[in-house]
Write a protein that holds these residues in place. Sequence first.
Motif, PDB file in Angstrom:
ATOM      1  N   PHE A  26      -1.154  -6.201  -6.374  1.00  0.00           N
ATOM      2  CA  PHE A  26      -0.593  -5.039  -7.066  1.00  0.00           C
ATOM      3  C   PHE A  26      -1.415  -3.809  -6.674  1.00  0.00           C
ATOM      4  N   TRP A  27      -0.719  -2.779  -6.170  1.00  0.00           N
ATOM      5  CA  TRP A  27      -1.390  -1.572  -5.658  1.00  0.00           C
ATOM      6  C   TRP A  27      -1.153  -0.398  -6.610  1.00  0.00           C
ATOM      7  N   PRO A  28      -2.168   0.051  -7.356  1.00  0.00           N
ATOM      8  CA  PRO A  28      -2.011   1.290  -8.118  1.00  0.00           C
ATOM      9  C   PRO A  28      -1.846   2.469  -7.153  1.00  0.00           C
ATOM     10  N   PRO A  85       0.809  -1.230   0.000  1.00  0.00           N
ATOM     11  CA  PRO A  85       0.000   0.000   0.000  1.00  0.00           C
ATOM     12  C   PRO A  85       0.833   1.266   0.000  1.00  0.00           C
ATOM     13  N   ASP A  86       1.979   1.257   0.719  1.00  0.00           N
ATOM     14  CA  ASP A  86       2.852   2.424   0.772  1.00  0.00           C
ATOM     15  C   ASP A  86       4.222   2.124   0.185  1.00  0.00           C
ATOM     16  N   GLY A  87       4.288   1.117  -0.682  1.00  0.00           N
ATOM     17  CA  GLY A  87       5.567   0.725  -1.266  1.00  0.00           C
ATOM     18  C   GLY A  87       5.976   1.598  -2.438  1.00  0.00           C
ATOM     19  N   ALA A  88       7.227   1.460  -2.832  1.00  0.00           N
ATOM     20  CA  ALA A  88       7.751   2.210  -3.980  1.00  0.00           C
ATOM     21  C   ALA A  88       7.162   1.643  -5.268  1.00  0.00           C
ATOM     22  N   THR A  89       6.915   2.518  -6.223  1.00  0.00           N
ATOM     23  CA  THR A  89       6.400   2.056  -7.513  1.00  0.00           C
ATOM     24  C   THR A  89       7.527   1.387  -8.295  1.00  0.00           C
ATOM     25  N   LEU A  90       7.164   0.325  -9.023  1.00  0.00           N
ATOM     26  CA  LEU A  90       8.144  -0.492  -9.739  1.00  0.00           C
ATOM     27  C   LEU A  90       7.833  -0.510 -11.224  1.00  0.00           C
ATOM     28  N   GLY A  91       8.891  -0.654 -12.024  1.00  0.00           N
ATOM     29  CA  GLY A  91       8.703  -0.798 -13.458  1.00  0.00           C
ATOM     30  C   GLY A  91       8.544  -2.247 -13.880  1.00  0.00           C
ATOM     31  N   SER A  92       9.045  -3.182 -13.044  1.00  0.00           N
ATOM     32  CA  SER A  92       8.943  -4.608 -13.367  1.00  0.00           C
ATOM     33  C   SER A  92       8.964  -5.415 -12.078  1.00  0.00           C
TER      34      SER A  92
END
Length: 305
Positions: A224-226, A206-213
């Motif tokens: 998966f959290w948008p 929920p508060d994680g860093a956004t990932l590209g892969s």
Amino acid sequence: MKQHAAMLATAFTLLSSAYADARDPFGDESRSFPPIVEQSDDAVAFVVPAGLYFVTDTYVGNVVATSGATTTYSTTTVHESTGTYARVIDTVDTGASSVFDGGSFNGRGALTDGRALAGTYYENFVLTTNGYVPVSIVFFQDDSESRRGASVPSPSPAPSALAATSVPGSGGVVSRGVVTPAPSFKPTTPIAPAAPRLRAGVALAPDGATLGSAEVLRGRLVHFWPRAFANDVAVPIRSWRLVSVQPDRISANSGNNEPLGAQWIQMPASGVRWSLRFEVFTELAPRERLEAEISITVRSPALID
């Protein structure tokens, strides 16, 4: 009787062995899809206060200037931005009271007769993860007064400020002083706030860093959290929708505060990577469509197909 009991025991052993040999290595995958746990959402709607604008001129101090019989009360600023926001909360006339009197950090002055100065109250805000938070109130004074009946001697102009004017029929020249008017300081006219820079991404928390892969195990349930950001500050998600090819199993095609639960059962062709692409809308800009995408590599555990 003993022979009959021995035959029954042998049949039971063979039957148990047959069931053990027929076990599906992916038997656990046939279980019902785990439900997504509803996530509590205590986030307050990201509301932009009415009339808010981005500050480009910062308060420096009050100015009191006297020219002849007139005293001017004004405010001086410096052209710089501290990354804050402001809005007008009250404009008052000379002597009029305001609910914000005594609430500003620089106070509100008065004329020589005791009446409160005219001017404008501004409320300052900072942008945090909880939205726009008020931090202070400032008063910009804008008033003047003149002394009645005062005898004011004419100023003696400096030699460099004299202008020679010829008067017809006098045969002479009359010198007149050139007086430069006092500068006028007024609050900067509010400008429309700059639109925040919005972006979206996909995280595994929920508060994680956004990932590209991301790499996932075949058959493993992954959430998966948008997520969305305004000027790199997280903002609440209003809604999301999956617009890419779906995994083998998913919890839902759309949602708002809950994540997407996904499982991949089939393996992709060699060298092929799948991706999840989301359409995202935020509480800050409900009509602005954002896109978030994450590339997926499926790994298979050491099982026999």
